[in-house]
Scaffold this motif. Structure first.
Motif, PDB file in Angstrom:
ATOM      1  N   PHE A  62      55.492 -77.790   0.444  1.00 39.81           N
ATOM      2  CA  PHE A  62      55.673 -76.515   1.133  1.00 39.81           C
ATOM      3  C   PHE A  62      57.159 -76.190   1.157  1.00 39.81           C
ATOM      4  O   PHE A  62      58.012 -77.079   1.090  1.00 39.81           O
ATOM      5  CB  PHE A  62      55.137 -76.587   2.566  1.00 39.81           C
ATOM      6  CG  PHE A  62      53.642 -76.750   2.658  1.00 39.81           C
ATOM      7  CD1 PHE A  62      52.811 -75.643   2.622  1.00 39.81           C
ATOM      8  CD2 PHE A  62      53.066 -78.006   2.790  1.00 39.81           C
ATOM      9  CE1 PHE A  62      51.427 -75.783   2.708  1.00 39.81           C
ATOM     10  CE2 PHE A  62      51.702 -78.168   2.880  1.00 39.81           C
ATOM     11  CZ  PHE A  62      50.875 -77.049   2.836  1.00 39.81           C
TER      12      PHE A  62
ATOM     13  N   LEU B 113      59.916 -74.617   3.517  1.00 42.00           N
ATOM     14  CA  LEU B 113      60.206 -74.253   4.899  1.00 42.00           C
ATOM     15  C   LEU B 113      61.190 -73.090   4.955  1.00 42.00           C
ATOM     16  O   LEU B 113      61.888 -72.798   3.981  1.00 42.00           O
ATOM     17  CB  LEU B 113      60.778 -75.456   5.655  1.00 42.00           C
ATOM     18  CG  LEU B 113      59.879 -76.683   5.725  1.00 42.00           C
ATOM     19  CD1 LEU B 113      60.612 -77.835   6.393  1.00 42.00           C
ATOM     20  CD2 LEU B 113      58.585 -76.386   6.441  1.00 42.00           C
TER      21      LEU B 113
ATOM     22  N   TYR C 256      53.769 -82.357   0.751  1.00 47.83           N
ATOM     23  CA  TYR C 256      52.500 -82.139   1.446  1.00 47.83           C
ATOM     24  C   TYR C 256      52.288 -83.235   2.504  1.00 47.83           C
ATOM     25  O   TYR C 256      51.947 -82.942   3.658  1.00 47.83           O
ATOM     26  CB  TYR C 256      51.356 -82.151   0.432  1.00 47.83           C
ATOM     27  CG  TYR C 256      50.006 -81.765   1.001  1.00 47.83           C
ATOM     28  CD1 TYR C 256      49.574 -80.439   0.982  1.00 47.83           C
ATOM     29  CD2 TYR C 256      49.157 -82.725   1.550  1.00 47.83           C
ATOM     30  CE1 TYR C 256      48.337 -80.082   1.494  1.00 47.83           C
ATOM     31  CE2 TYR C 256      47.926 -82.374   2.071  1.00 47.83           C
ATOM     32  CZ  TYR C 256      47.517 -81.064   2.041  1.00 47.83           C
ATOM     33  OH  TYR C 256      46.286 -80.723   2.555  1.00 47.83           O
TER      34      TYR C 256
ATOM     35  N   CYS D  92      54.593 -82.749   5.427  1.00 49.21           N
ATOM     36  CA  CYS D  92      54.142 -81.679   6.317  1.00 49.21           C
ATOM     37  C   CYS D  92      53.019 -82.176   7.230  1.00 49.21           C
ATOM     38  O   CYS D  92      53.013 -81.894   8.431  1.00 49.21           O
ATOM     39  CB  CYS D  92      53.667 -80.485   5.478  1.00 49.21           C
ATOM     40  SG  CYS D  92      53.373 -78.985   6.422  1.00 49.21           S
TER      41      CYS D  92
ATOM     42  N   ASN E 109      52.799 -71.304  -0.638  1.00 52.58           N
ATOM     43  CA  ASN E 109      53.256 -72.514   0.055  1.00 52.58           C
ATOM     44  C   ASN E 109      54.532 -72.282   0.867  1.00 52.58           C
ATOM     45  O   ASN E 109      55.223 -73.232   1.236  1.00 52.58           O
ATOM     46  CB  ASN E 109      53.478 -73.649  -0.945  1.00 52.58           C
ATOM     47  CG  ASN E 109      54.647 -73.369  -1.872  1.00 52.58           C
ATOM     48  OD1 ASN E 109      55.062 -72.213  -2.045  1.00 52.58           O
ATOM     49  ND2 ASN E 109      55.171 -74.416  -2.491  1.00 52.58           N
TER      50      ASN E 109
ATOM     51  N   VAL F 220      56.233 -71.559   4.222  1.00 53.46           N
ATOM     52  CA  VAL F 220      55.987 -71.625   5.664  1.00 53.46           C
ATOM     53  C   VAL F 220      57.089 -70.855   6.388  1.00 53.46           C
ATOM     54  O   VAL F 220      58.266 -71.155   6.233  1.00 53.46           O
ATOM     55  CB  VAL F 220      55.961 -73.090   6.148  1.00 53.46           C
ATOM     56  CG1 VAL F 220      55.702 -73.157   7.652  1.00 53.46           C
ATOM     57  CG2 VAL F 220      54.910 -73.885   5.384  1.00 53.46           C
TER      58      VAL F 220
ATOM     59  N   CYS G 165      56.899 -77.609   9.863  1.00 58.56           N
ATOM     60  CA  CYS G 165      55.482 -77.301   9.654  1.00 58.56           C
ATOM     61  C   CYS G 165      54.811 -77.067  11.010  1.00 58.56           C
ATOM     62  O   CYS G 165      54.665 -77.999  11.804  1.00 58.56           O
ATOM     63  CB  CYS G 165      54.805 -78.448   8.914  1.00 58.56           C
ATOM     64  SG  CYS G 165      55.239 -78.552   7.174  1.00 58.56           S
TER      65      CYS G 165
ATOM     66  N   LEU H 173      51.029 -72.339   9.187  1.00 60.06           N
ATOM     67  CA  LEU H 173      50.220 -72.896   8.102  1.00 60.06           C
ATOM     68  C   LEU H 173      48.899 -72.148   7.954  1.00 60.06           C
ATOM     69  O   LEU H 173      48.394 -71.970   6.837  1.00 60.06           O
ATOM     70  CB  LEU H 173      49.950 -74.383   8.350  1.00 60.06           C
ATOM     71  CG  LEU H 173      51.147 -75.324   8.185  1.00 60.06           C
ATOM     72  CD1 LEU H 173      50.802 -76.719   8.697  1.00 60.06           C
ATOM     73  CD2 LEU H 173      51.587 -75.396   6.725  1.00 60.06           C
TER      74      LEU H 173
END
Length: 306
Positions: A10, A12, A92, A95, A170, A172, A177, A182
């Motif tokens: 992801f 951020l 992943y 997160c 992906n 965020v 997270c 999400l």
């Protein structure tokens, strides 16, 4: 439609694309992180090494300091590392880990605050039964219950969230997270189960908050009936900081999870998240120590000052 297994990382939210600003953000968060570490470690050491503070209230405060050390360490170091290395990526698995530990520690934090409210209620409203009701075994069981409830709650939420299919990219819209952000990335027909769990959780949190407020109404009635001004001052000095901490956590946490998510992050989202994930662990040692003569006296004893 993308399958969630294709999501390997992801991205951020970054506060700025300007390199100088990224370094500034790193420094600011480093200062806040160190302040939280120093403050909570001081509380931890004072309670552990001073036998005068080996009481139920300070036992729960010790647990709270450990939780605060953990919760701020879940989010801030990763943000600082990303700012320093000019990246926004989190794996992943990273997160999932962030979500699990942040939820676990926040729920344990809130559970402990409820227990601390009960402790103050018994101490002030039922002082003759305090030693019986708040004996060492009962305190350990209550603290263990707070930690276990955090683990179970976090397992439910984390498993429910990452069992969903991510098909909205992906990126965020938060610097860590966070479940509401999400959920924006999941398919529109698959996230309602987690929304339902969040709604139930918020009702539970608010119900517990009402219980805390009710306890403090009874506490304040009893405190106002204390004939000694010194006695009233001591009671208020232990109760008001706790009420301030509870209110800050509940208001910011509920707002972050209850507020409808927008397509992009707003300054209000960032401020709210910083308040409950970063500022709370910093403020707890300050709030609990600045009006607490016992902790101040213990600090002076440990440092050898008169």
């Amino acid at each position: 439609m993308s399958n969630r297994t294709t999501v390997t990382e992801f991205l951020l939210l970054g506060f700025s694309e300007v390199r100088e600003m990224q370094i500034l953000h790193f420094v600011v968060f480093l200062v806040m992180y160190l302040a939280a570490l120093v403050g909570n470690l001081l509380i931890f050491m004072v309670i552990v090494f001073d036998h005068h503070l080996h009481t139920p209230m300070y036992f729960f405060l010790l647990n709270l300091s450990i939780i605060d050390l953990g919760s701020i360490s879940v989010t801030v170091p990763k943000f600082m590392a990303n700012s320093l290395m000019n990246t926004r990526a989190i794996s992943y698995a990273g997160c999932v880990t962030q979500v699990f530990f942040l939820l676990f520690l926040l729920v344990a934090d809130y559970s402990l605050l409820i227990i601390m409210a009960y402790d103050r209620y018994v101490a002030i409203c039922q002082p003759l039964h305090y030693e019986t009701m708040m004996n060492s075994r009962a305190c350990v069981q209550m603290a263990a219950g707070a930690w276990i409830s955090g683990i179970l709650y976090s397992l439910l939420h984390t498993g429910n969230t990452f069992a969903l299919t991510f098909c909205g990219g992906n990126m965020v819209d938060q610097f860590f997270c966070e479940i509401p952000q999400l959920l924006k990335l999941t398919c529109s027909d698959s996230y309602m189960s987690e929304v339902g769990v969040i709604a139930f959780s918020i009702c539970l949190v608010l119900g517990c908050f009402i219980f805390i407020i009710g306890s403090y109404v009874q506490i304040f009635k009893s405190v106002l009936g204390i004939p000694s001004e010194q006695g009233r001052h001591k009671a208020f000095s232990t109760c008001l900081p706790h009420l301030a901490v509870v209110s800050l956590l509940v208001c910011t946490g509920v707002f972050a999870y209850l507020k409808p998510t927008s397509s992009s992050s707003s300054a209000l989202d960032l401020v709210t998240s910083v308040l409950y994930s970063v500022l709370q662990p910093i403020m707890n040692p300050v709030i609990y120590s600045m009006r607490n003569k016992e902790i101040k006296a213990s600090l002076r004893r440990l440092t050898g000052r008169r």
